[in-house]
Design a protein around this motif. Structure first.
Motif, PDB file in Angstrom:
ATOM      1  N   ALA A 143       0.732  -1.165   0.135  1.00 35.32           N
ATOM      2  CA  ALA A 143       0.192  -0.096   0.084  1.00 35.32           C
ATOM      3  C   ALA A 143       0.923   1.430   0.097  1.00 35.32           C
ATOM      4  CB  ALA A 143      -0.858  -0.176   1.218  1.00 35.32           C
ATOM      5  N   TYR A 144       0.284   2.433  -0.515  1.00 36.64           N
ATOM      6  CA  TYR A 144       1.139   3.567  -0.345  1.00 36.64           C
ATOM      7  C   TYR A 144       0.607   4.434   0.758  1.00 36.64           C
ATOM      8  CZ  TYR A 144       2.942   8.023  -2.261  1.00 36.64           C
ATOM      9  OH  TYR A 144       3.561   9.104  -2.230  1.00 36.64           O
ATOM     10  N   GLU A 145       1.642   5.036   1.365  1.00 38.04           N
ATOM     11  CA  GLU A 145       1.252   5.899   2.450  1.00 38.04           C
ATOM     12  C   GLU A 145       1.684   7.157   2.222  1.00 38.04           C
ATOM     13  OE1 GLU A 145       0.617   7.878   5.019  1.00 38.04           O
ATOM     14  OE2 GLU A 145       2.705   7.865   5.257  1.00 38.04           O
ATOM     15  N   PRO A 146       0.601   7.891   1.957  1.00 39.34           N
ATOM     16  CA  PRO A 146       0.754   9.453   1.475  1.00 39.34           C
ATOM     17  C   PRO A 146       1.612  10.386   2.127  1.00 39.34           C
ATOM     18  CG  PRO A 146      -1.345   9.255   1.879  1.00 39.34           C
ATOM     19  CD  PRO A 146      -0.993   7.741   2.221  1.00 39.34           C
ATOM     20  N   HIS A 147       1.537  10.411   3.507  1.00 40.03           N
ATOM     21  CA  HIS A 147       1.961  11.134   4.379  1.00 40.03           C
ATOM     22  C   HIS A 147       3.538  11.178   4.499  1.00 40.03           C
ATOM     23  CE1 HIS A 147      -2.191  10.443   5.672  1.00 40.03           C
ATOM     24  NE2 HIS A 147      -2.179  11.866   5.774  1.00 40.03           N
ATOM     25  N   SER A 148       4.175  10.044   4.331  1.00 31.58           N
ATOM     26  CA  SER A 148       5.449   9.748   4.301  1.00 31.58           C
ATOM     27  C   SER A 148       5.963   9.437   2.814  1.00 31.58           C
ATOM     28  CB  SER A 148       5.917   8.606   5.213  1.00 31.58           C
ATOM     29  OG  SER A 148       5.507   7.364   4.733  1.00 31.58           O
ATOM     30  N   ARG A 149       5.181   9.192   1.987  1.00 30.04           N
ATOM     31  CA  ARG A 149       5.432   9.010   0.442  1.00 30.04           C
ATOM     32  C   ARG A 149       6.167   7.610   0.419  1.00 30.04           C
ATOM     33  NH1 ARG A 149       7.232  15.151  -1.087  1.00 30.04           N
ATOM     34  NH2 ARG A 149       5.208  16.085  -0.559  1.00 30.04           N
ATOM     35  N   ARG A 150       5.731   6.712   1.230  1.00 30.60           N
ATOM     36  CA  ARG A 150       6.593   5.467   1.227  1.00 30.60           C
ATOM     37  C   ARG A 150       5.398   4.228   0.908  1.00 30.60           C
ATOM     38  NH1 ARG A 150      10.008   5.485   6.734  1.00 30.60           N
ATOM     39  NH2 ARG A 150       8.010   6.043   7.459  1.00 30.60           N
ATOM     40  N   TRP A 151       5.965   3.182   0.032  1.00 29.46           N
ATOM     41  CA  TRP A 151       5.374   2.157  -0.098  1.00 29.46           C
ATOM     42  C   TRP A 151       5.524   0.927   1.161  1.00 29.46           C
ATOM     43  CZ3 TRP A 151       1.696   1.150  -4.113  1.00 29.46           C
ATOM     44  CH2 TRP A 151       1.559   2.091  -4.893  1.00 29.46           C
ATOM     45  N   VAL A 152       4.404   0.515   1.727  1.00 27.44           N
ATOM     46  CA  VAL A 152       4.436  -0.282   2.604  1.00 27.44           C
ATOM     47  C   VAL A 152       3.971  -1.753   2.389  1.00 27.44           C
ATOM     48  CG1 VAL A 152       3.836  -0.726   5.119  1.00 27.44           C
ATOM     49  CG2 VAL A 152       4.085   1.414   4.058  1.00 27.44           C
ATOM     50  N   GLN A 153       4.729  -2.938   2.675  1.00 30.05           N
ATOM     51  CA  GLN A 153       4.414  -4.238   2.515  1.00 30.05           C
ATOM     52  C   GLN A 153       4.645  -5.106   3.855  1.00 30.05           C
ATOM     53  OE1 GLN A 153       6.097  -6.194  -0.682  1.00 30.05           O
ATOM     54  NE2 GLN A 153       7.019  -7.858   0.449  1.00 30.05           N
ATOM     55  N   ALA A 154       3.347  -5.344   4.275  1.00 30.55           N
ATOM     56  CA  ALA A 154       3.426  -6.472   5.406  1.00 30.55           C
ATOM     57  C   ALA A 154       2.620  -7.783   5.010  1.00 30.55           C
ATOM     58  CB  ALA A 154       2.530  -5.768   6.663  1.00 30.55           C
ATOM     59  N   SER A 155       3.186  -8.820   5.618  1.00 33.55           N
ATOM     60  CA  SER A 155       2.501 -10.082   5.443  1.00 33.55           C
ATOM     61  C   SER A 155       2.901 -11.298   6.651  1.00 33.55           C
ATOM     62  CB  SER A 155       3.408 -10.874   4.037  1.00 33.55           C
ATOM     63  OG  SER A 155       4.766 -11.023   4.398  1.00 33.55           O
ATOM     64  N   MET A 156       1.931 -12.015   6.910  1.00 30.93           N
ATOM     65  CA  MET A 156       2.105 -12.973   7.657  1.00 30.93           C
ATOM     66  C   MET A 156       1.386 -14.329   7.451  1.00 30.93           C
ATOM     67  SD  MET A 156       0.588 -12.965  11.525  1.00 30.93           S
ATOM     68  CE  MET A 156       1.702 -11.688  12.257  1.00 30.93           C
ATOM     69  N   GLN A 157       2.233 -15.436   7.693  1.00 24.70           N
ATOM     70  CA  GLN A 157       1.755 -16.846   7.478  1.00 24.70           C
ATOM     71  C   GLN A 157       1.890 -17.998   8.451  1.00 24.70           C
ATOM     72  OE1 GLN A 157       5.130 -17.503   4.328  1.00 24.70           O
ATOM     73  NE2 GLN A 157       5.063 -19.428   5.533  1.00 24.70           N
ATOM     74  N   ALA A 158       0.785 -18.504   8.525  1.00 25.31           N
ATOM     75  CA  ALA A 158       0.809 -19.800   9.490  1.00 25.31           C
ATOM     76  C   ALA A 158       0.117 -20.791   8.959  1.00 25.31           C
ATOM     77  CB  ALA A 158       0.269 -19.394  10.850  1.00 25.31           C
ATOM     78  N   GLY A 159       1.042 -22.127   8.827  1.00 18.75           N
ATOM     79  CA  GLY A 159       0.479 -23.221   8.150  1.00 18.75           C
ATOM     80  C   GLY A 159       1.390 -24.376   8.143  1.00 18.75           C
ATOM     81  N   GLU A 160       1.288 -25.308   7.234  1.00 18.72           N
ATOM     82  CA  GLU A 160       1.950 -26.538   7.355  1.00 18.72           C
ATOM     83  C   GLU A 160       3.363 -26.227   7.085  1.00 18.72           C
ATOM     84  OE1 GLU A 160       0.271 -29.108   4.408  1.00 18.72           O
ATOM     85  OE2 GLU A 160      -1.607 -29.332   5.468  1.00 18.72           O
ATOM     86  N   THR A 161       3.835 -25.402   6.237  1.00 18.25           N
ATOM     87  CA  THR A 161       5.152 -24.951   5.998  1.00 18.25           C
ATOM     88  C   THR A 161       5.902 -24.036   7.328  1.00 18.25           C
ATOM     89  OG1 THR A 161       4.832 -23.063   4.776  1.00 18.25           O
ATOM     90  CG2 THR A 161       4.904 -25.171   3.748  1.00 18.25           C
ATOM     91  N   GLY A 162       5.145 -23.713   8.274  1.00 20.99           N
ATOM     92  CA  GLY A 162       5.572 -22.845   9.135  1.00 20.99           C
ATOM     93  C   GLY A 162       5.092 -21.645   9.538  1.00 20.99           C
ATOM     94  N   THR A 163       5.426 -20.863  10.528  1.00 15.22           N
ATOM     95  CA  THR A 163       5.020 -19.463  10.564  1.00 15.22           C
ATOM     96  C   THR A 163       6.132 -18.443  10.701  1.00 15.22           C
ATOM     97  OG1 THR A 163       3.369 -20.444  12.536  1.00 15.22           O
ATOM     98  CG2 THR A 163       4.043 -18.022  12.535  1.00 15.22           C
ATOM     99  N   GLY A 164       5.711 -17.478   9.620  1.00 19.77           N
ATOM    100  CA  GLY A 164       6.634 -16.467   9.438  1.00 19.77           C
ATOM    101  C   GLY A 164       5.825 -14.828   9.298  1.00 19.77           C
ATOM    102  N   TRP A 165       6.473 -13.977   9.325  1.00 23.63           N
ATOM    103  CA  TRP A 165       6.057 -12.788   9.201  1.00 23.63           C
ATOM    104  C   TRP A 165       7.224 -11.725   8.497  1.00 23.63           C
ATOM    105  CZ3 TRP A 165       8.956  -8.603  11.256  1.00 23.63           C
ATOM    106  CH2 TRP A 165       9.728  -9.088  11.989  1.00 23.63           C
ATOM    107  N   ASN A 166       6.733 -10.690   7.610  1.00 19.35           N
ATOM    108  CA  ASN A 166       7.709  -9.734   7.139  1.00 19.35           C
ATOM    109  C   ASN A 166       7.233  -8.273   7.067  1.00 19.35           C
ATOM    110  OD1 ASN A 166       8.246  -8.235   4.187  1.00 19.35           O
ATOM    111  ND2 ASN A 166      10.202  -9.345   5.041  1.00 19.35           N
ATOM    112  N   MET A 167       8.008  -7.204   7.258  1.00 20.15           N
ATOM    113  CA  MET A 167       7.674  -5.960   7.301  1.00 20.15           C
ATOM    114  C   MET A 167       8.572  -5.177   6.415  1.00 20.15           C
ATOM    115  SD  MET A 167       5.297  -3.606   8.228  1.00 20.15           S
ATOM    116  CE  MET A 167       5.203  -1.642   7.968  1.00 20.15           C
ATOM    117  N   ALA A 168       8.073  -4.499   5.522  1.00 21.18           N
ATOM    118  CA  ALA A 168       9.192  -3.795   4.458  1.00 21.18           C
ATOM    119  C   ALA A 168       8.457  -2.489   3.969  1.00 21.18           C
ATOM    120  CB  ALA A 168       9.722  -4.570   3.417  1.00 21.18           C
ATOM    121  N   THR A 169       9.418  -1.595   3.842  1.00 24.15           N
ATOM    122  CA  THR A 169       8.998  -0.002   3.306  1.00 24.15           C
ATOM    123  C   THR A 169       9.854   0.351   2.067  1.00 24.15           C
ATOM    124  OG1 THR A 169      10.244   0.948   4.662  1.00 24.15           O
ATOM    125  CG2 THR A 169       7.989   0.687   5.474  1.00 24.15           C
TER     126      THR A 169
END
Length: 340
Positions: free
Chosen positions: A246-272
């Motif tokens: 998503a685009y965050e207009p105030h800081s003018r940054r793109w933001v990406q966040a994800s989370m997974q939980a399943g048979e392959t394991g649990t993980g997360w990621n946050m990037a801008t």
């Protein structure tokens, strides 16, 4: 926001008490530059105001909320809605309104409660001066300078300050900084080429826990119709769309966040990432998988409107970057999935 159809009430005694405001033949209140009006608000009651503007003229107004959260809707001479103005100020604070006239005529401002069953409160509507096209252009340049200062502040970490302290600093730089955009953002319009059906082929490099493998994937990307700053994807056009970034207009940054939980394991990621530059969007951040943390970056490279490369890398202890996966993406068709 769901608004129940409201009854527009404007008592005669109240109309007569509005200093400096004229009443037209239909009984609606005509706004005049430099004048203010205070109104009570409770429940679903909303108020209408009108202003006469020439083509290219612009009006700026403020609405001070006192115990009630309001939204301001603007309408053109043809009755069609132009924009809505609402910021996260809740029941206190100021809303800022800008109305630009694409044609000469009478425009309408509606002040309505954000909640259909609003608690009793008051609002004060103040009309600034009506600007000529040249004055409005100058105003936009000044607005841009303030927005530049806000973006520069927000792109710098402030670990020693709380959220409220940072918000106060931002408001000093630009009182309108926390307003949500009311017009299509150029950053989103420039990224419309991402919408469509993309076929990805690539490989994941060998790691300590898995061998090298190839992969292929087909997904439909679109900007969400209800949240136009969010790019989403689905495995088929009529499937379930999930957020990509998503685009965050105030800081003018793109933001990406994800989370997974399943048979392959649990993980997360946050990037801008700070936006597209030289046909590249580089997003960097932290993540973890099965409790093991890492710092990674994803580089999306636009070859043209129908071809893109994506490289995912992990930062090593010596500061260099090690490839994790890479993919070539080809767009098949975008006509049926556009969010416009």
């Amino acid at each position: 926001m769901n608004f129940r159809k409201s009854t527009r009430v404007l008592p005669l005694l109240l109309v007569l008490s509005l200093s400096g405001l004229a009443q037209n033949k239909s009984g609606a209140v005509m706004l005049k530059a430099g004048k203010a009006v205070t109104q009570p608000m409770q429940g679903s009651t909303s108020y209408d105001y009108q202003v006469q503007l020439k083509s290219g003229e612009a009006l700026k107004a403020t609405v001070l909320q006192k115990g009630v959260d309001v939204v301001i809707n603007t309408y053109g001479p043809d009755g069609k809605k132009i924009a809505s103005f609402d910021s996260p100020t809740d029941r206190q604070g100021t809303e800022y309104v800008t109305l630009v006239a694409p044609q000469t005529g009478r425009y309408r401002l509606e002040v309505a409660p954000f909640e259909p069953k609003a608690a009793q409160g008051t609002f004060e509507l103040t009309v600034g001066k009506i600007m000529t096209p040249a004055q409005y252009t100058q105003s936009l340049a000044e607005d841009r300078k303030r927005a530049d200062a806000v973006a520069a502040y927000l792109q710098t970490p402030h670990p020693d300050k709380t959220y409220d302290e940072q918000a106060a600093e931002v408001m000093k730089l630009d009182p309108t900084a926390l307003m949500l955009p009311t017009a299509p953002l150029p950053e989103i319009e420039a990224a419309r080429w991402l919408e469509g059906t993309w076929i990805s082929t690539g490989k994941s490099y060998a790691s300590a826990i898995s061998p090298e493998r190839t992969f292929s994937d087909t997904a439909v990307y679109r900007f969400d119709p209800q949240h136009p700053m969010m790019l989403t994807r689905a495995n088929k056009p009529d499937g379930k769309y999930v957020p990509v970034m998503a685009y965050e207009p105030h800081s003018r940054r793109w933001v990406q966040a994800s989370m997974q939980a399943g048979e392959t394991g649990t993980g997360w990621n946050m990037a801008t990432g700070n936006g597209w530059a030289n046909n590249q969007l580089i997003m960097e951040g932290d993540g973890a998988f099965m409790g093991i943390t890492n710092h990674s970056r994803v580089t999306r490279t636009k070859v043209d409107d129908t071809h893109m490369r994506m490289l995912t890398e992990e930062r090593k202890g010596d500061g260099t970057w090690q490839p994790i996966s890479e993919a070539q993406m080809v767009k098949q068709n975008s006509n049926s999935v556009t969010s416009k």
